[in-house]
Design a protein around this motif. Structure first.
Motif, PDB file in Angstrom:
ATOM      1  N   UNK A 181       0.820  -1.215   0.000  1.00 45.93           N
ATOM      2  CA  UNK A 181       0.000   0.000   0.000  1.00 45.93           C
ATOM      3  C   UNK A 181       0.857   1.270   0.000  1.00 45.93           C
ATOM      4  N   UNK A 182       2.160   1.129   0.091  1.00 48.46           N
ATOM      5  CA  UNK A 182       3.077   2.265   0.111  1.00 48.46           C
ATOM      6  C   UNK A 182       3.754   2.496  -1.235  1.00 48.46           C
ATOM      7  N   UNK A 183       3.362   1.755  -2.267  1.00 52.06           N
ATOM      8  CA  UNK A 183       4.029   1.896  -3.568  1.00 52.06           C
ATOM      9  C   UNK A 183       3.923   3.313  -4.116  1.00 52.06           C
ATOM     10  N   UNK A 187      -6.404  -5.735  -5.239  1.00 53.26           N
ATOM     11  CA  UNK A 187      -6.070  -4.412  -4.712  1.00 53.26           C
ATOM     12  C   UNK A 187      -4.612  -4.068  -5.034  1.00 53.26           C
ATOM     13  N   UNK A 188      -3.709  -5.026  -4.884  1.00 53.31           N
ATOM     14  CA  UNK A 188      -2.292  -4.788  -5.171  1.00 53.31           C
ATOM     15  C   UNK A 188      -2.086  -4.458  -6.647  1.00 53.31           C
ATOM     16  N   UNK A 189      -2.764  -5.197  -7.536  1.00 58.08           N
ATOM     17  CA  UNK A 189      -2.657  -4.924  -8.971  1.00 58.08           C
ATOM     18  C   UNK A 189      -3.179  -3.525  -9.267  1.00 58.08           C
ATOM     19  N   UNK A 190      -4.300  -3.175  -8.684  1.00 55.95           N
ATOM     20  CA  UNK A 190      -4.885  -1.852  -8.907  1.00 55.95           C
ATOM     21  C   UNK A 190      -3.940  -0.743  -8.447  1.00 55.95           C
ATOM     22  N   UNK A 191      -3.325  -0.921  -7.292  1.00 51.12           N
ATOM     23  CA  UNK A 191      -2.404   0.093  -6.777  1.00 51.12           C
ATOM     24  C   UNK A 191      -1.168   0.230  -7.660  1.00 51.12           C
ATOM     25  N   UNK A 192      -0.638  -0.886  -8.138  1.00 48.73           N
ATOM     26  CA  UNK A 192       0.529  -0.814  -9.024  1.00 48.73           C
ATOM     27  C   UNK A 192       0.162  -0.144 -10.346  1.00 48.73           C
ATOM     28  N   UNK A 193      -0.999  -0.473 -10.880  1.00 42.08           N
ATOM     29  CA  UNK A 193      -1.442   0.174 -12.120  1.00 42.08           C
ATOM     30  C   UNK A 193      -1.599   1.675 -11.917  1.00 42.08           C
ATOM     31  N   UNK A 215       3.370  -7.164 -13.495  1.00 45.64           N
ATOM     32  CA  UNK A 215       2.260  -7.192 -14.424  1.00 45.64           C
ATOM     33  C   UNK A 215       2.821  -7.362 -15.825  1.00 45.64           C
ATOM     34  N   UNK A 216       2.638  -8.502 -16.395  1.00 48.04           N
ATOM     35  CA  UNK A 216       3.183  -8.789 -17.710  1.00 48.04           C
ATOM     36  C   UNK A 216       2.090  -8.647 -18.750  1.00 48.04           C
TER      37      UNK A 216
END
Length: 114
Positions: free
Chosen positions: A41-43, A89-95, A112-113
């Protein structure tokens, strides 16, 4: 380690200052972030900090298990496993980090490939 974060920030500021010294030959500076349950969550905040510091890029990496964790511990930490409850949630935050408006740093990731 007490004061570890403050020491890290001080050292990063020093590295960034070397970019202004032509004799230091620091032409490219990339910060690395290994993503796991306790920090995913800190990305965005990390990317913002890196941008403020003037680095060229941040690299987000999916954590691996080099024998540090038991299989169960690793499964609990690996938020980029499709079986993890926080995966979406992690994918969404990285995107979100990758698509920030006005970003001045490169975002590199091996998660994410495609």
């Amino acid at each position: 380690m007490r004061g570890g974060w403050e020491r890290l920030l001080k050292n990063l500021a020093y590295l960034c200052s070397l970019r202004k010294d032509p004799d230091a030959h620091v032409e490219y500076l990339c910060l690395n972030f290994v993503v796991q349950k306790n920090n995913y969550e800190e990305m965005e905040a990390f990317a913002d900090m890196a941008e403020r510091m003037g680095v060229d890029a941040v690299e987000f990496q999916r954590m691996g298990n080099w024998g540090t964790f038991t299989g169960d511990e690793y499964k609990k930490r690996d938020v980029f496993s499709v079986e993890h409850p926080d995966y979406k949630k992690a994918v969404s935050l990285l995107q979100k980090v990758m698509q920030r408006d006005g970003k001045k740093i490169e975002v590199i990731q091996n998660i994410l490939l495609g």
